[in-house]
Design a protein around this motif. Structure first.
Motif, PDB file in Angstrom:
ATOM      1  N   SER A 276       1.056   4.003  -3.086  1.00 27.56           N
ATOM      2  CA  SER A 276       0.634   5.375  -2.796  1.00 27.56           C
ATOM      3  C   SER A 276       1.729   6.381  -3.103  1.00 27.56           C
ATOM      4  O   SER A 276       1.471   7.463  -3.647  1.00 27.56           O
ATOM      5  CB  SER A 276       0.227   5.484  -1.321  1.00 27.56           C
ATOM      6  OG  SER A 276      -0.814   4.589  -1.006  1.00 27.56           O
TER       7      SER A 276
ATOM      8  N   LEU B 243      -1.477   6.661   1.762  1.00 25.96           N
ATOM      9  CA  LEU B 243      -2.733   6.326   1.087  1.00 25.96           C
ATOM     10  C   LEU B 243      -3.687   7.515   1.102  1.00 25.96           C
ATOM     11  O   LEU B 243      -4.375   7.790   0.103  1.00 25.96           O
ATOM     12  CB  LEU B 243      -3.370   5.112   1.761  1.00 25.96           C
ATOM     13  CG  LEU B 243      -4.664   4.584   1.126  1.00 25.96           C
ATOM     14  CD1 LEU B 243      -4.412   4.150  -0.312  1.00 25.96           C
ATOM     15  CD2 LEU B 243      -5.230   3.432   1.950  1.00 25.96           C
TER      16      LEU B 243
ATOM     17  N   VAL C 254       0.834  -1.201   0.000  1.00 31.90           N
ATOM     18  CA  VAL C 254       0.000   0.000   0.000  1.00 31.90           C
ATOM     19  C   VAL C 254       0.874   1.258   0.000  1.00 31.90           C
ATOM     20  O   VAL C 254       0.611   2.220  -0.730  1.00 31.90           O
ATOM     21  CB  VAL C 254      -0.932  -0.005   1.225  1.00 31.90           C
ATOM     22  CG1 VAL C 254      -1.745   1.281   1.288  1.00 31.90           C
ATOM     23  CG2 VAL C 254      -1.854  -1.217   1.175  1.00 31.90           C
TER      24      VAL C 254
END
Length: 633
Positions: A62, A420, A58
């Protein structure tokens, strides 16, 4: 050594060989290793995909999105313009300013993104200062690699190691935790690049026609009466695919005008063509074209639309495909005149050669049609780009990036969550479209990392981690801890030359941390050595940032070894001096305050079997750091 350990070693050796040779894509190698671990029973199937659900995937995705927003909204181009103004005011100091700014920018953005952003301004500076590009591009790439080691988000390798540390009961790296150990090496490295290293750089330059050897292959030709070329278009003739010839344009009034692929030719048309000698002679014998011999030897690149250079960056969607497959000329209305790869021009049948990261293309035509590829980061134009007008989206993208650093660095939010949130913000604020965000993500890197994170779990379940702890403890008997630390640093630095930095770090990290725990040394110091060593990829041009300047700088493989080897030794010495001072190597069994966020409150039993302190048992000690390790079952 058990059969499971032998099997794991064999799989690991095969993976390292595939990573080094790149016989298949690195991400495919990582997936095959993951599948082999599961199918051989070395890794439970339930743990196979744990890496893909980790924070690091993640976080990396991002960061790619937020960095692309900084590029597209013009934030980085503003920095480029400031560099150009500084070049006019301080021409003698511009090289120092260039490498320093690149290192600083790389500490906040990825190495490759930084080099891609700074290449056009370096190209413009080379023209202004009348320097060969080879005098600027390699220091640019090396400065980006050095700067990336300063922070958690400076390079994906730091992010990957940070995500793997919790497996060993260690907290992830903080935003600036590596900076105290890395900063002296960065400073000495930049000083080296501006002094001794600058003298070792090659000086290669010249006119485009000379660099690409176009004078030997460009000729003027006339379409004779009765030729099959008359009344047919280039698309119908399949000149590039079947005849191995490139028509650069139609000559009219001593100027060269582009020809559309669907436009029919006529008898008497004067064409500027490029081909190898065999193809030109074949057309002459068939009486399909009449060559103007007296112009062939002196022909230069077309004088019509500008001839410019573009580079394929790492992860370009053009990589792995040929110009013929892409229908490049008809789709983008731009002619590829020549292809330059790893120090050598490739002129024969370039339409059928698969493009690779780092390839340099000499193109002719109106580059407006390439806008999508240039804006999407799939091609980089080696000239200064116009800076877009400052708008709200530029400030919004910069604000999202600053908010990510503030929230993640202060501990207000976990860094993956902060990244994120920043990625979602740049999409909501329309700094990027969803399609642009998907294209900005290096999916191969995510697959590589997600697959290799399972290697640590496989070492635990197979008993390999415990075995290597015993083996290394015996081998380290009588040696100072600093020697063991240097050994893991050098092993990582050696592996990171032929294979990806992330792969090298994830292969060595479990061994280094488990060895430190088995010897009651500070595992965080060993993790730092692996992390910093994985960024020491200066000796070969296979690191994406170095590969990006390989073609434009007209470098050869030996140039990197000559300039990069002293730099590697210098950074190694600086890091080895600083690491024990930031994270003391000797740690009492109850924990050491110098472990900071990575310390263990009560130091529970490490992942390998608990060792017994002979002094506590009342037995006479022996010179093995005071430990006896029970035999394997």
């Amino acid at each position: 050594m058990t059969g499971e350990i032998l099997l794991l070693l064999a799989l690991l050796a095969a993976a390292v060989a595939l990573f080094a040779t790149e016989w298949i894509a690195p991400e495919l190698t990582a997936v095959l290793l993951l599948l082999a671990l599961v199918f051989t029973g070395l890794l439970p199937a339930a743990d196979a995909f744990a890496g893909f659900g980790s924070d690091v995937v993640v976080f990396l995705g991002s960061i790619f999105v937020v960095s692309q927003a900084m590029v597209r909204t013009g934030v980085l181009e503003r920095l480029e313009r400031a560099m150009a103004r500084a070049a006019e005011r301080f021409p003698r100091r511009i090289v120092a300013l260039l490498v320093a700014a690149t290192a600083g920018l790389s500490s906040l953005l990825s190495n490759t993104a930084t080099v891609a952003a700074m290449l056009p301004v370096a190209s413009g500076l080379a023209r202004r200062l009348r320097l060969s590009p080879s005098r600027l591009y390699m220091p640019l790439a090396f400065a980006s690699i050095l700067g990336g080691s300063l922070t958690l988000i400076g390079t994906s390798t730091n992010v990957v190691v940070a995500a793997a540390l919790p497996r060993f009961d260690q907290a992830a790296w903080g935003l600036f935790e590596l900076a105290p150990a890395a900063l002296p090496g960065v400073g000495l490295g930049l000083l080296y690049l501006l002094t001794v290293g600058r003298r070792l750089l090659p000086e290669r330059g010249g006119e485009a026609a000379d660099l690409y050897r176009l004078r030997e292959y460009v000729s003027e030709a006339v379409v004779p009466a009765g030729s099959p070329w008359a009344s047919r278009s280039l698309r119908q003739l399949r000149a590039g695919a079947d005849l191995d010839i490139t028509v650069l344009g139609r000559i009219q009034d001593d100027a060269v005008e582009p020809i559309a692929a669907s436009e029919p030719l006529a008898a008497g048309d004067r064409l500027l063509v490029k081909a190898d000698r065999e193809a030109l002679l074949r057309l002459k014998v068939r009486q399909e074209l009449d060559l103007v011999v007296d112009r062939a030897a002196a022909a230069a690149p077309p004088r019509g639309p500008a001839v410019r250079e573009v580079v394929l960056p790492h992860g370009s969607r053009l990589s792995g495909r040929t110009l013929r497959e892409l229908a490049f000329g008809s789709r983008y209305r731009v002619m590829v005149v020549a292809l330059f790869r790893r120090g050598e021009p490739l002129l024969d049948r370039i339409s059928s050669i698969a493009l690779l990261d780092g390839d340099l293309l000499l193109v002719q035509g109106d580059l407006d049609a390439l806008g999508e590829l240039l804006q999407g980061g799939h091609l980089i134009l080696l000239e200064e780009a116009a800076v877009p007008a400052a708008g709200s989206r530029m400030w919004l993208a910069g604000g999202a990036f600053a908010g990510m650093l503030l929230a993640g660095g202060s501990g207000l939010l976990p860094f993956p969550l902060a990244a994120l949130a920043a990625a979602a913000a740049v999409l909501l604020l329309r700094c990027l479209t969803p399609r642009q965000a998907y294209e900005a993500i290096d999916w191969g890197a995510l697959v590589l990392v997600g697959s290799l994170l399972a290697l640590g779990a496989a070492m635990e379940t197979s008993g390999a981690g415990r075995y290597f702890t015993v083996l290394l403890a015996g081998a380290a008997e009588g040696f100072a801890p600093i020697v063991l630390l240097a050994g893991f640093y050098l092993l990582t630095a050696a592996l990171t030359q032929p294979m990806s930095n992330q792969a090298a770090a994830l292969v060595v990290l479990p061994l280094a941390v488990l060895a430190a725990e088995g010897l009651d040394l500070n595992p965080r110091a060993f993790a730092a050595a692996v992390t910093l060593a994985a960024s020491c990829s200066f000796i070969s041009p296979l690191e994406p940032a170095s590969l990006l300047v390989y073609g434009p700088g007209r470098y050869r493989f030996g140039d990197y070894f000559r300039v990069g080897l002293p730099l590697t030794v210098l950074v190694f010495a600086a890091n080895l001096f600083m690491i024990p001072r930031v994270w003391p190597l000797q740690v009492p069994a109850t924990g050491h305050p110098a472990l900071a966020a990575g310390s263990r409150a009560a130091r529970p039993a490490p992942i390998p079997p608990r060792v017994t302190n002979k002094r506590d048992a009342g037995l006479p000690p022996r010179p093995c750091y005071g430990f006896v390790i029970p035999p394997l079952r």
